[in-house]
Design a protein around this motif. Structure first.
Motif, PDB file in Angstrom:
ATOM      1  N   ASP A  71       0.833  -1.215   0.000  1.00  0.00           N
ATOM      2  CA  ASP A  71       0.000   0.000   0.000  1.00  0.00           C
ATOM      3  C   ASP A  71       0.863   1.259   0.000  1.00  0.00           C
ATOM      4  OD1 ASP A  71      -1.758   2.025   0.394  1.00  0.00           O
ATOM      5  OD2 ASP A  71      -2.331   1.432   2.426  1.00  0.00           O
ATOM      6  N   GLN A  72       0.866   1.940  -1.118  1.00  0.00           N
ATOM      7  CA  GLN A  72       1.695   3.155  -1.246  1.00  0.00           C
ATOM      8  C   GLN A  72       1.208   4.272  -0.331  1.00  0.00           C
ATOM      9  OE1 GLN A  72       3.880   1.317  -2.690  1.00  0.00           O
ATOM     10  NE2 GLN A  72       4.569   2.856  -4.165  1.00  0.00           N
ATOM     11  N   GLU A  73      -0.028   4.163   0.088  1.00  0.00           N
ATOM     12  CA  GLU A  73      -0.643   5.213   0.915  1.00  0.00           C
ATOM     13  C   GLU A  73      -0.473   4.929   2.405  1.00  0.00           C
ATOM     14  OE1 GLU A  73      -2.525   7.796  -0.799  1.00  0.00           O
ATOM     15  OE2 GLU A  73      -1.329   6.817  -2.380  1.00  0.00           O
ATOM     16  N   ARG A  74       0.255   3.894   2.727  1.00  0.00           N
ATOM     17  CA  ARG A  74       0.395   3.496   4.131  1.00  0.00           C
ATOM     18  C   ARG A  74       1.010   4.611   4.975  1.00  0.00           C
ATOM     19  NH1 ARG A  74       4.653   0.711   1.417  1.00  0.00           N
ATOM     20  NH2 ARG A  74       6.508   2.006   1.615  1.00  0.00           N
ATOM     21  N   ALA A  75       0.781   4.527   6.273  1.00  0.00           N
ATOM     22  CA  ALA A  75       1.459   5.417   7.217  1.00  0.00           C
ATOM     23  C   ALA A  75       2.494   4.565   7.948  1.00  0.00           C
ATOM     24  CB  ALA A  75       0.463   6.003   8.213  1.00  0.00           C
ATOM     25  N   SER A  76       3.699   5.054   8.057  1.00  0.00           N
ATOM     26  CA  SER A  76       4.741   4.274   8.728  1.00  0.00           C
ATOM     27  C   SER A  76       4.362   4.004  10.176  1.00  0.00           C
ATOM     28  CB  SER A  76       6.086   4.993   8.648  1.00  0.00           C
ATOM     29  OG  SER A  76       6.050   6.199   9.381  1.00  0.00           O
ATOM     30  N   ALA A  77       3.483   4.834  10.713  1.00  0.00           N
ATOM     31  CA  ALA A  77       3.007   4.630  12.085  1.00  0.00           C
ATOM     32  C   ALA A  77       2.344   3.264  12.244  1.00  0.00           C
ATOM     33  CB  ALA A  77       2.037   5.730  12.486  1.00  0.00           C
ATOM     34  N   ASP A  78       1.628   2.839  11.216  1.00  0.00           N
ATOM     35  CA  ASP A  78       0.942   1.551  11.280  1.00  0.00           C
ATOM     36  C   ASP A  78       1.943   0.403  11.363  1.00  0.00           C
ATOM     37  OD1 ASP A  78      -1.477   2.824  11.179  1.00  0.00           O
ATOM     38  OD2 ASP A  78      -1.719   2.585   9.006  1.00  0.00           O
ATOM     39  N   VAL A  79       2.989   0.522  10.584  1.00  0.00           N
ATOM     40  CA  VAL A  79       4.039  -0.496  10.609  1.00  0.00           C
ATOM     41  C   VAL A  79       4.722  -0.494  11.971  1.00  0.00           C
ATOM     42  CG1 VAL A  79       6.153  -1.312   9.545  1.00  0.00           C
ATOM     43  CG2 VAL A  79       4.424  -0.163   8.136  1.00  0.00           C
ATOM     44  N   LYS A  80       5.050   0.690  12.395  1.00  0.00           N
ATOM     45  CA  LYS A  80       5.785   0.828  13.654  1.00  0.00           C
ATOM     46  C   LYS A  80       5.000   0.256  14.827  1.00  0.00           C
ATOM     47  CE  LYS A  80       8.457   4.170  16.347  1.00  0.00           C
ATOM     48  NZ  LYS A  80       9.128   5.488  16.288  1.00  0.00           N
ATOM     49  N   ARG A  81       3.703   0.497  14.817  1.00  0.00           N
ATOM     50  CA  ARG A  81       2.868   0.012  15.907  1.00  0.00           C
ATOM     51  C   ARG A  81       2.942  -1.510  16.014  1.00  0.00           C
ATOM     52  NH1 ARG A  81      -0.796   3.716  15.704  1.00  0.00           N
ATOM     53  NH2 ARG A  81      -1.547   2.856  13.740  1.00  0.00           N
ATOM     54  N   ILE A  82       2.847  -2.155  14.860  1.00  0.00           N
ATOM     55  CA  ILE A  82       2.928  -3.624  14.845  1.00  0.00           C
ATOM     56  C   ILE A  82       4.264  -4.102  15.402  1.00  0.00           C
ATOM     57  CG2 ILE A  82       3.045  -5.631  13.328  1.00  0.00           C
ATOM     58  CD1 ILE A  82       1.079  -4.189  11.473  1.00  0.00           C
TER      59      ILE A  82
END
Lengths: 129, 129
Positions: A71-82
């Motif tokens: 997803d090019q529209e992702r927020a790195s925050a979502d990744v970081k949270r995981i």
DNA sequence: ATAAAGGTTCCGGCAGCAGGAAGGTCAAGC
DNA sequence: GCTTGACCTTCCTGCTGCCGGAACCTTTAT
């Protein structure tokens, strides 16, 4: 590429790759002979999975991470949270294992380890009720 | 004692106790109504199991440890050996988890964690092939 | 023609239980 | 006597992340 090729390149057992297809993590094409035909994109996904599993992410985490990666529209925050949640779980697990280790190593240290029956380890285990 | 009583006293779920009976770790008697009737000796075994499991011993280790406990002729060396092997496995596991933690915490540290898509974590995961 | 080295599907199993269904039992209170 | 609720019983399925093996087909090399 056949399954053996990607297995070697992604350092994953063929069995594991078949399993990943089963649960929908990767969708290789099929040759006319029924063999799985992996594209570069499939290999790339498998390498991603291999790395993520090495870091201890669950299969479900991997699924999410791959979706975020795509997803090019992702927020790195979502990744970081995981990753942070996972990190916490690892820390918990380490703490738990260290508690075991501390107790156990003390017990091992205090045990003569000879032919006699007297044993502080068993004594500790039986000390409960 | 009924299963609920021993469950509370040994701090084990009733489900777990039934499972332990299933696999032959404990052999409670039966009342005429079909209820399990636990003796002090059974409770003692369950407490032993509870403690051993807390220290991370496998069920099979527990089986062996209990046999050694019951054997007045045992050599403490036999007990110690089991504990040492287990300790080594714990150390290995800890080392593995620490490797994960080190890598992960560095990745988490380097990730902005904001609304932007750029993410070092995903970059690392995809860096393989 | 044959043998080795790939590939395929499907089935079962691992550890150590947990959850839940469907039902029997027991003690207390009305 | 009847109900309620807390126990207890067995049996079956599911979890995680695959691995091992059977039975069989395909490709490649000799």
């Amino acid at each position: 590429m056949n399954i053996g090729d990607v297995a070697r390149r992604a350092s994953l057992p063929a069995k594991t790759i078949r399993y990943y297809e089963d649960i929908g993590l990767v969708k290789p094409l099929r040759d006319t002979n029924g063999y799985r035909a992996f594209r570069d994109q499939d290999l790339h996904k498998l390498a991603f999975l291999s790395r993520a599993r090495t870091l201890g992410f669950t299969i479900e985490d991997c699924r999410t991470l791959m979706a975020l990666y795509a997803d090019q529209e992702r927020a790195s925050a979502d990744v970081k949270r995981i990753a942070e949640v996972h990190l916490t779980q690892i820390d918990d697990k380490i703490a738990q294992l260290e508690a075991m280790r501390d107790t156990l190593s003390e017990l091992v240290r205090s045990c003569a380890g000879d032919h006699r029956p007297d044993c502080p380890i068993l004594k500790d285990l039986a000390a409960g009720v």
